[in-house]
Design a protein around this motif. Structure first.
Motif, PDB file in Angstrom:
ATOM      1  N   LEU A   1      32.522 -60.485  98.443  1.00  0.00           N
ATOM      2  CA  LEU A   1      32.086 -59.648  97.018  1.00  0.00           C
ATOM      3  C   LEU A   1      31.553 -58.410  97.893  1.00  0.00           C
ATOM      4  CD1 LEU A   1      31.087 -62.365  95.535  1.00  0.00           C
ATOM      5  CD2 LEU A   1      32.856 -60.807  94.478  1.00  0.00           C
ATOM      6  N   ALA A   2      30.161 -58.532  98.364  1.00  0.00           N
ATOM      7  CA  ALA A   2      29.670 -57.151  99.434  1.00  0.00           C
ATOM      8  C   ALA A   2      30.422 -56.323  99.548  1.00  0.00           C
ATOM      9  CB  ALA A   2      28.582 -57.860 100.580  1.00  0.00           C
ATOM     10  N   THR A   3      31.546 -56.100 100.516  1.00  0.00           N
ATOM     11  CA  THR A   3      32.670 -55.245 100.510  1.00  0.00           C
ATOM     12  C   THR A   3      33.140 -54.784  99.686  1.00  0.00           C
ATOM     13  OG1 THR A   3      33.613 -56.456 102.675  1.00  0.00           O
ATOM     14  CG2 THR A   3      34.622 -54.812 102.282  1.00  0.00           C
ATOM     15  N   GLN A   4      33.190 -55.531  98.268  1.00  0.00           N
ATOM     16  CA  GLN A   4      33.540 -55.600  97.154  1.00  0.00           C
ATOM     17  C   GLN A   4      33.248 -54.356  96.820  1.00  0.00           C
ATOM     18  OE1 GLN A   4      35.419 -58.579  95.324  1.00  0.00           O
ATOM     19  NE2 GLN A   4      37.181 -58.307  95.506  1.00  0.00           N
ATOM     20  N   ALA A   5      31.505 -54.448  96.328  1.00  0.00           N
ATOM     21  CA  ALA A   5      30.944 -53.812  95.976  1.00  0.00           C
ATOM     22  C   ALA A   5      31.005 -52.119  96.817  1.00  0.00           C
ATOM     23  CB  ALA A   5      29.629 -54.183  95.657  1.00  0.00           C
ATOM     24  N   LEU A   6      31.078 -52.186  97.640  1.00  0.00           N
ATOM     25  CA  LEU A   6      30.818 -51.257  98.732  1.00  0.00           C
ATOM     26  C   LEU A   6      31.708 -49.754  98.147  1.00  0.00           C
ATOM     27  CD1 LEU A   6      29.263 -52.424 102.125  1.00  0.00           C
ATOM     28  CD2 LEU A   6      28.895 -50.961 100.258  1.00  0.00           C
ATOM     29  N   GLN A   7      33.147 -50.675  97.939  1.00  0.00           N
ATOM     30  CA  GLN A   7      34.539 -49.828  97.512  1.00  0.00           C
ATOM     31  C   GLN A   7      34.813 -49.855  96.270  1.00  0.00           C
ATOM     32  OE1 GLN A   7      36.946 -52.747  98.862  1.00  0.00           O
ATOM     33  NE2 GLN A   7      37.136 -52.377 101.035  1.00  0.00           N
ATOM     34  N   GLY A   8      33.317 -49.972  95.434  1.00  0.00           N
ATOM     35  CA  GLY A   8      33.173 -49.583  93.771  1.00  0.00           C
ATOM     36  C   GLY A   8      33.949 -50.909  93.329  1.00  0.00           C
ATOM     37  N   LYS A   9      34.148 -51.740  93.645  1.00  0.00           N
ATOM     38  CA  LYS A   9      35.204 -53.094  92.773  1.00  0.00           C
ATOM     39  C   LYS A   9      33.698 -53.493  92.327  1.00  0.00           C
ATOM     40  CE  LYS A   9      39.362 -52.954  95.272  1.00  0.00           C
ATOM     41  NZ  LYS A   9      40.257 -53.592  95.884  1.00  0.00           N
TER      42      LYS A   9
ATOM     43  N   ILE B   1      32.176 -56.989  90.351  1.00  0.00           N
ATOM     44  CA  ILE B   1      32.731 -58.489  90.298  1.00  0.00           C
ATOM     45  C   ILE B   1      31.541 -58.869  89.399  1.00  0.00           C
ATOM     46  CG2 ILE B   1      33.001 -59.941  90.427  1.00  0.00           C
ATOM     47  CD1 ILE B   1      34.802 -58.469  92.607  1.00  0.00           C
ATOM     48  N   ASN B   2      31.573 -59.468  87.825  1.00  0.00           N
ATOM     49  CA  ASN B   2      30.612 -60.624  87.808  1.00  0.00           C
ATOM     50  C   ASN B   2      31.247 -61.280  86.304  1.00  0.00           C
ATOM     51  OD1 ASN B   2      28.399 -62.046  85.912  1.00  0.00           O
ATOM     52  ND2 ASN B   2      27.143 -59.794  86.252  1.00  0.00           N
ATOM     53  N   SER B   3      31.899 -62.736  86.699  1.00  0.00           N
ATOM     54  CA  SER B   3      32.676 -63.593  86.385  1.00  0.00           C
ATOM     55  C   SER B   3      31.599 -64.987  86.610  1.00  0.00           C
ATOM     56  CB  SER B   3      33.951 -63.890  87.136  1.00  0.00           C
ATOM     57  OG  SER B   3      33.842 -63.983  88.626  1.00  0.00           O
ATOM     58  N   LYS B   4      32.253 -65.718  85.264  1.00  0.00           N
ATOM     59  CA  LYS B   4      32.230 -67.325  85.568  1.00  0.00           C
ATOM     60  C   LYS B   4      33.074 -68.089  84.898  1.00  0.00           C
ATOM     61  CE  LYS B   4      29.543 -69.647  82.774  1.00  0.00           C
ATOM     62  NZ  LYS B   4      28.327 -70.210  81.430  1.00  0.00           N
TER      63      LYS B   4
ATOM     64  N   TYR C   1      17.455 -61.364  97.132  1.00  0.00           N
ATOM     65  CA  TYR C   1      16.501 -61.258  95.987  1.00  0.00           C
ATOM     66  C   TYR C   1      17.866 -60.706  94.541  1.00  0.00           C
ATOM     67  CZ  TYR C   1      13.091 -58.610  93.060  1.00  0.00           C
ATOM     68  OH  TYR C   1      12.204 -58.874  91.717  1.00  0.00           O
ATOM     69  N   PHE C   2      19.303 -60.019  94.971  1.00  0.00           N
ATOM     70  CA  PHE C   2      19.512 -59.982  93.906  1.00  0.00           C
ATOM     71  C   PHE C   2      20.162 -60.533  93.535  1.00  0.00           C
ATOM     72  CE2 PHE C   2      24.721 -59.720  93.049  1.00  0.00           C
ATOM     73  CZ  PHE C   2      24.416 -59.299  91.491  1.00  0.00           C
ATOM     74  N   ALA C   3      20.552 -62.088  94.131  1.00  0.00           N
ATOM     75  CA  ALA C   3      20.862 -63.606  93.626  1.00  0.00           C
ATOM     76  C   ALA C   3      20.245 -64.880  92.831  1.00  0.00           C
ATOM     77  CB  ALA C   3      20.648 -64.027  95.278  1.00  0.00           C
ATOM     78  N   LEU C   4      18.833 -63.920  93.658  1.00  0.00           N
ATOM     79  CA  LEU C   4      17.250 -64.843  92.592  1.00  0.00           C
ATOM     80  C   LEU C   4      17.343 -64.481  91.007  1.00  0.00           C
ATOM     81  CD1 LEU C   4      14.474 -64.867  95.525  1.00  0.00           C
ATOM     82  CD2 LEU C   4      16.247 -66.799  94.648  1.00  0.00           C
ATOM     83  N   SER C   5      17.844 -62.746  91.466  1.00  0.00           N
ATOM     84  CA  SER C   5      17.881 -62.155  89.708  1.00  0.00           C
ATOM     85  C   SER C   5      18.856 -62.765  89.182  1.00  0.00           C
ATOM     86  CB  SER C   5      17.447 -60.694  90.051  1.00  0.00           C
ATOM     87  OG  SER C   5      17.147 -60.057  90.632  1.00  0.00           O
ATOM     88  N   ILE C   6      19.496 -62.704  89.707  1.00  0.00           N
ATOM     89  CA  ILE C   6      20.970 -63.987  88.899  1.00  0.00           C
ATOM     90  C   ILE C   6      20.175 -65.018  88.162  1.00  0.00           C
ATOM     91  CG2 ILE C   6      23.192 -64.815  88.918  1.00  0.00           C
ATOM     92  CD1 ILE C   6      23.523 -61.322  88.575  1.00  0.00           C
ATOM     93  N   LEU C   7      19.789 -65.992  89.144  1.00  0.00           N
ATOM     94  CA  LEU C   7      19.863 -67.072  88.307  1.00  0.00           C
ATOM     95  C   LEU C   7      18.597 -66.916  87.370  1.00  0.00           C
ATOM     96  CD1 LEU C   7      18.437 -68.865  91.744  1.00  0.00           C
ATOM     97  CD2 LEU C   7      20.306 -68.923  90.486  1.00  0.00           C
TER      98      LEU C   7
ATOM     99  N   TYR D   1      30.321 -75.222  87.341  1.00  0.00           N
ATOM    100  CA  TYR D   1      30.513 -74.146  86.940  1.00  0.00           C
ATOM    101  C   TYR D   1      30.809 -73.235  88.798  1.00  0.00           C
ATOM    102  CZ  TYR D   1      30.523 -74.078  82.422  1.00  0.00           C
ATOM    103  OH  TYR D   1      30.086 -75.159  80.864  1.00  0.00           O
ATOM    104  N   ARG D   2      31.197 -72.201  88.980  1.00  0.00           N
ATOM    105  CA  ARG D   2      30.783 -71.329  90.013  1.00  0.00           C
ATOM    106  C   ARG D   2      31.169 -69.514  89.523  1.00  0.00           C
ATOM    107  NH1 ARG D   2      35.815 -69.379  93.600  1.00  0.00           N
ATOM    108  NH2 ARG D   2      36.393 -68.057  91.916  1.00  0.00           N
ATOM    109  N   LEU D   3      30.064 -69.389  89.941  1.00  0.00           N
ATOM    110  CA  LEU D   3      29.479 -67.759  88.878  1.00  0.00           C
ATOM    111  C   LEU D   3      29.529 -66.974  90.326  1.00  0.00           C
ATOM    112  CD1 LEU D   3      26.820 -66.910  86.489  1.00  0.00           C
ATOM    113  CD2 LEU D   3      26.835 -65.292  88.801  1.00  0.00           C
ATOM    114  N   ARG D   4      30.201 -66.034  90.236  1.00  0.00           N
ATOM    115  CA  ARG D   4      30.388 -64.648  91.247  1.00  0.00           C
ATOM    116  C   ARG D   4      29.777 -63.613  90.532  1.00  0.00           C
ATOM    117  NH1 ARG D   4      35.811 -63.370  91.716  1.00  0.00           N
ATOM    118  NH2 ARG D   4      35.619 -62.966  93.975  1.00  0.00           N
ATOM    119  N   ALA D   5      28.969 -62.967  91.840  1.00  0.00           N
ATOM    120  CA  ALA D   5      28.540 -61.004  90.984  1.00  0.00           C
ATOM    121  C   ALA D   5      28.216 -60.404  92.525  1.00  0.00           C
ATOM    122  CB  ALA D   5      27.320 -61.286  90.730  1.00  0.00           C
ATOM    123  N   ASN D   6      28.595 -59.316  92.082  1.00  0.00           N
ATOM    124  CA  ASN D   6      28.171 -58.400  93.262  1.00  0.00           C
ATOM    125  C   ASN D   6      27.413 -57.168  92.939  1.00  0.00           C
ATOM    126  OD1 ASN D   6      29.988 -56.667  92.607  1.00  0.00           O
ATOM    127  ND2 ASN D   6      31.466 -56.713  94.091  1.00  0.00           N
TER     128      ASN D   6
END
Length: 218
Positions: free
Chosen positions: A201-209, A211-214, A127-133, A104-109
């Protein structure tokens, strides 16, 4: 987690010869061990994981039955983007892993406020990545962590000192989370090109986009 296979080879008239393999994925190590066992030429077959724990073939079979149902073979990419106008960070992570026989591939921002520097944004992203884990239920396994911030990774390895109080607090939070999850991390600094997915993903977060997908990788 990967495992090193060790065994003694029996041959007539000669003392047993000790052999060992490179570190292998669990299922490949077990398959090789079982084939050696069937050959009748190998004795003392054992498996040693990356943290030094040894397992017999019987123990290895039971272990992999449990491990297969949990997220494992983890590779984590992280990146933090910094908006100095509004003092906030965009955090991005890509997590590749196996569960059962599937990949699997998980994407989140996420957006994080009250950030003062780009380096702090990078720490927040990890730290955010570890919280996802943690949300995935990851426990007691090895993990590859990759990012383009040498500052973060070298400081976590203890190779570079950290003199900034704010960053030291992030270091403490990250190290505490790693201990809580029972992770055995290996850190790999990479170039920005190799980290472009997490950067996007980091840039998209600053743009208000957000994402949380698997998705399953075929």
């Amino acid at each position: 987690m990967r495992y090193k296979l060790e065994w003694e080879y029996k041959t007539k008239g000669v003392a047993p010869i000790l052999f060992s393999s490179d570190y292998l994925e669990g299922e490949h190590a077990l398959q090789a061990g079982e084939e050696l066992e069937r050959s009748g030429k190998a004795v003392g077959i054992s498996f040693t994981d990356e943290i030094g724990t040894a397992w017999s073939i019987k123990e290895m079979r039971k272990l992999l039955t449990v491990v297969e149902e949990e997220p494992h073979n983890l590779t984590v990419y992280f990146d933090g983007g910094f908006d100095n106008t509004h003092n906030k960070a965009g955090l991005g992570t890509i997590i590749y892993y196996k569960q059962g026989k599937k990949k699997y591939r998980l994407r989140a921002n996420e957006v994080f406020d009250e950030i003062d520097t780009n380096n702090e944004a990078e720490y927040a992203a990890l730290y955010f990545a570890l919280s996802i884990l943690e949300e995935m239920g990851v426990r007691n396994t090895s993990c590859e962590i990759k990012g383009d911030s040498q500052v973060v990774l070298k400081q976590l390895e203890g190779e570079w000192p950290c003199y900034e109080e704010t960053l030291n607090r992030w270091l403490d939070r990250i190290e505490k989370k790693i201990v809580e999850l029972g992770l055995h991390p290996k850190y790999y600094p990479i170039g920005r090109k190799e980290n472009k997915e997490a950067d996007k993903l980091a840039t998209q977060a600053l743009q208000g986009k957000m994402i949380n997908s698997k998705m399953q990788i075929i």
